[in-house]
Design an enzyme around this catalytic site. Structure first.
Site, PDB file in Angstrom:
ATOM      1  N   THR A   1       0.823  -1.214   0.000  1.00 25.90           N
ATOM      2  CA  THR A   1       0.000   0.000   0.000  1.00 25.90           C
ATOM      3  C   THR A   1       0.855   1.261   0.000  1.00 25.90           C
ATOM      4  O   THR A   1       2.052   1.228   0.277  1.00 25.90           O
ATOM      5  CB  THR A   1      -0.915   0.061   1.234  1.00 25.90           C
ATOM      6  OG1 THR A   1      -0.097   0.224   2.397  1.00 25.90           O
ATOM      7  CG2 THR A   1      -1.768  -1.174   1.369  1.00 25.90           C
ATOM      8  N   CYS A   2       0.189   2.366  -0.287  1.00 22.84           N
ATOM      9  CA  CYS A   2       0.840   3.677  -0.247  1.00 22.84           C
ATOM     10  C   CYS A   2       0.981   4.196   1.174  1.00 22.84           C
ATOM     11  O   CYS A   2       1.328   5.361   1.371  1.00 22.84           O
ATOM     12  CB  CYS A   2       0.030   4.682  -1.062  1.00 22.84           C
ATOM     13  SG  CYS A   2       0.251   4.505  -2.831  1.00 22.84           S
ATOM     14  N   ASP A   3       0.673   3.391   2.155  1.00 23.39           N
ATOM     15  CA  ASP A   3       0.782   3.825   3.545  1.00 23.39           C
ATOM     16  C   ASP A   3       2.188   3.531   4.039  1.00 23.39           C
ATOM     17  O   ASP A   3       2.649   2.399   4.002  1.00 23.39           O
ATOM     18  CB  ASP A   3      -0.245   3.081   4.399  1.00 23.39           C
ATOM     19  CG  ASP A   3      -0.409   3.728   5.752  1.00 23.39           C
ATOM     20  OD1 ASP A   3       0.625   4.011   6.413  1.00 23.39           O
ATOM     21  OD2 ASP A   3      -1.553   3.982   6.160  1.00 23.39           O
TER      22      ASP A   3
END
Lengths: 376, 376
Positions: free
Chosen positions: A323-325
């Site tokens: 994810t982009c997290d």
């Protein structure tokens, strides 16, 4: 990795990420635990792995069920469980959910506060109740906070009140921490419960049950004592503190029942460095903290990994999810090493992922689907 | 709390927990940002709140979209977005997903490594690409790790390679950290990007775009500078470092677009103490870390709360969620106080919960459903 899972992965080649759970392993784990602790009644902690097939298999074996919510109660009843074998083990319950459980036939409830006791007296009259006490829990890989339980002194007062309010003051529960590896913790905790039995006997309340909670481990990266050692530690503690007057014993295994039954297959999406001069590779997988591996939070649970290049030279890596997290990093400090030959597209197997994985998956964070899970 | 949400909650009385998102607030936020930064093209960070209604409203306003996965790309296209206005902003992509995005018409891609660049060259030939660079990001409440980005030196080399491989080396992106409150961070980061423009110009690569990422805050418990101050800081930094040769500017707001548009209504399930002598109450809500409030991890995001007893005397509390997971505590160290009159069954509103909540919900951890979300 069982032969059955190996064959399934080889023949079906499911899209990754994918968790495959071998129900026969769960059956073996149940049978082993039952054999090692014949005096105990096993309440499977449904939250560890609430797949209907898992519940159905355990129900067929005679397991009881520890549930955390109305949703879990409905799930186990749907799989054929007898409500007489269901415990509503969460100490935090809406009164409407207590009433629903009671209407469905559940007669065993946990609590740890006066307000909860009042809800139970109103909405589950006459039911067996057990009070959870706080215990120190050093040594657990996934340690518990003070969220659940009250002091033993408060527990004693509440059990007296339970009787006054028409409930059945059945027993005391505690939890030594999930993935507890210090066997001495059991003796200390059981000793505390035995004292409560004595104190309450003097107040004319005869407790009849000790609920040992969970805490039996699954095998992750570090070695853990064998299940035999756990069972022996528990029974020694009980004989030590209760002598011949052994109460009813409840255990609530979750991780030790389902953990090693599951293998999570994932794909390497990217291997990179932040700078040519750096030695550590970043390995990005197609599964991460928000799609099943929530227990890598603070790198608490350290899973074992299997790659197609095992046996070759290894080098340090940082493992991260897709994810982009930026918090979606699995292991940065835990000193993982993986083969230098590892490449993008390789499949990695994450072992002992049968518990506390799928149900933690986010619904669609970053547009990724929840972890696909197949029981075989 | 908008009038519209107030009216909805009063009239419909949805079952809790429930997140209500006011689309008009999102529209206002978009319009404000567009007014304050007319030079920038707004790519809404879909991951912040991927509700189809949110995407549809923003699309109608002319927004572009920053997406993290094939799933998010399909979502925004389903809502009518033009693929020319979609960026595949995740630096970690399966090559099959790149090919799908390309086939769907997406022509703008992020990367931060040579391996990812090779995938793009093969599966998204001729596309515009931007390289994410690492920046220091002090001052962010949800700080970034080193998971994304490479060093500026590596970025320069990769942009040269991008051109060699037939891609269009479009620009540079960075991210100062979500909920960034130190405005000086922008100048430092923009200065670094301007240097890269110069360095690459000498290598005959003419960059044309700066992607400022996200980082504009929502209002949680602490005060934050007004959006005007952010916009001014950003434009000052750009004029300062680029003079009159202003490149294309992309911003990727998520939190600042959707955060304050949402109100999460929750119910008090239990109020208790662990010991009669303790002063702190434990307040258990019907929503927690695993049903939408994931950003309370390490107590990072500190939401504002509204109760029916606001204005009366308060006392310290520990706030926790409803699951049997002992890690499901929202605030223990963050010194929250709530009214002493608060009682079980009261509704509490958690403000500014429109971003990074619903999509983080677990599918069914402990048998609890994902956060119910309603756009109005």
């Amino acid at each position: 990795m069982t032969e059955k899972i190996r064959r399934f992965l080889d023949e079906r080649r499911p899209a990754t990420p994918c968790l495959v759970v071998d129900l026969d392993v769960i059956e073996d784990n149940y049978s082993n635990l039952h054999r090692l602790l014949p005096a105990a009644k096993i309440f499977y902690a449904v939250k560890a792995n609430p797949m209907p097939d898992v519940v159905a298999r355990l129900n067929a074996l005679g397991s009881s069920f520890d549930t955390a919510s109305r949703g879990e109660i409905e799930l186990v009843l749907d799989q054929g469980a007898d409500p007489a074998n269901v415990s509503f083990g969460n100490t935090i319950k809406k009164e409407t959910d207590i009433a629903t459980a009671y209407a469905l036939g559940v007669r065993l409830f946990a609590f740890d506060s006066e307000a909860e006791l009042e809800k139970l007296a109103r909405s589950a009259p006459g039911s067996r109740v057990f009070c959870r006490v706080l215990v120190e829990c050093e040594g657990a890989e996934w340690p518990l906070s003070r969220k659940f339980g009250c002091t033993p002194q408060m527990a004693a007062d509440l059990m007296v009140k339970a009787r006054e309010k028409g409930l059945d003051p059945y027993g005391i529960s505690f939890h030594v921490g999930s993935q507890q590896t210090d066997l001495g913790q059991w003796d200390k905790a059981v000793g505390g419960v035995a004292s409560l039995f004595s104190i309450l006997r003097e107040r004319d309340v005869e407790l009849r049950m000790i609920n040992l909670g969970g805490g039996f481990p699954a095998k992750y990266r570090a070695d853990v004592p064998p299940l035999e050692a756990y069972a022996a530690a528990v029974m020694d503690a009980i004989y030590n503190h209760f002598g011949n007057a052994i109460p009813d014993i409840i255990i609530e295994p979750g991780r030790s029942m389902a953990g090693d039954a599951g293998i999570l297959q994932t794909e390497v999406v990217l291997i990179s460095k932040k700078d040519e001069a750096e030695d550590k590779r970043w390995i990005y997988l197609d599964v991460g903290k928000f799609s099943g591996l929530a227990e890598t939070m603070d790198e608490a649970i350290k899973y074992r990994l299997r790659t197609p290049h095992d046996g070759g030279a290894t080098a340090p890596v940082i493992l991260a999810g897709p994810t982009c997290d930026s918090a979606d990093i699995l292991y940065e400090k835990a000193s993982y090493e993986l083969p230098v030959d590892l490449k993008i597209g390789d499949k990695i197997e994450i072992l002992a992922t049968g518990a506390y994985t799928t149900s933690y998956s986010s619904v669609n964070f970053n547009g990724f689907a929840p972890l696909n899970t197949i029981c075989i």
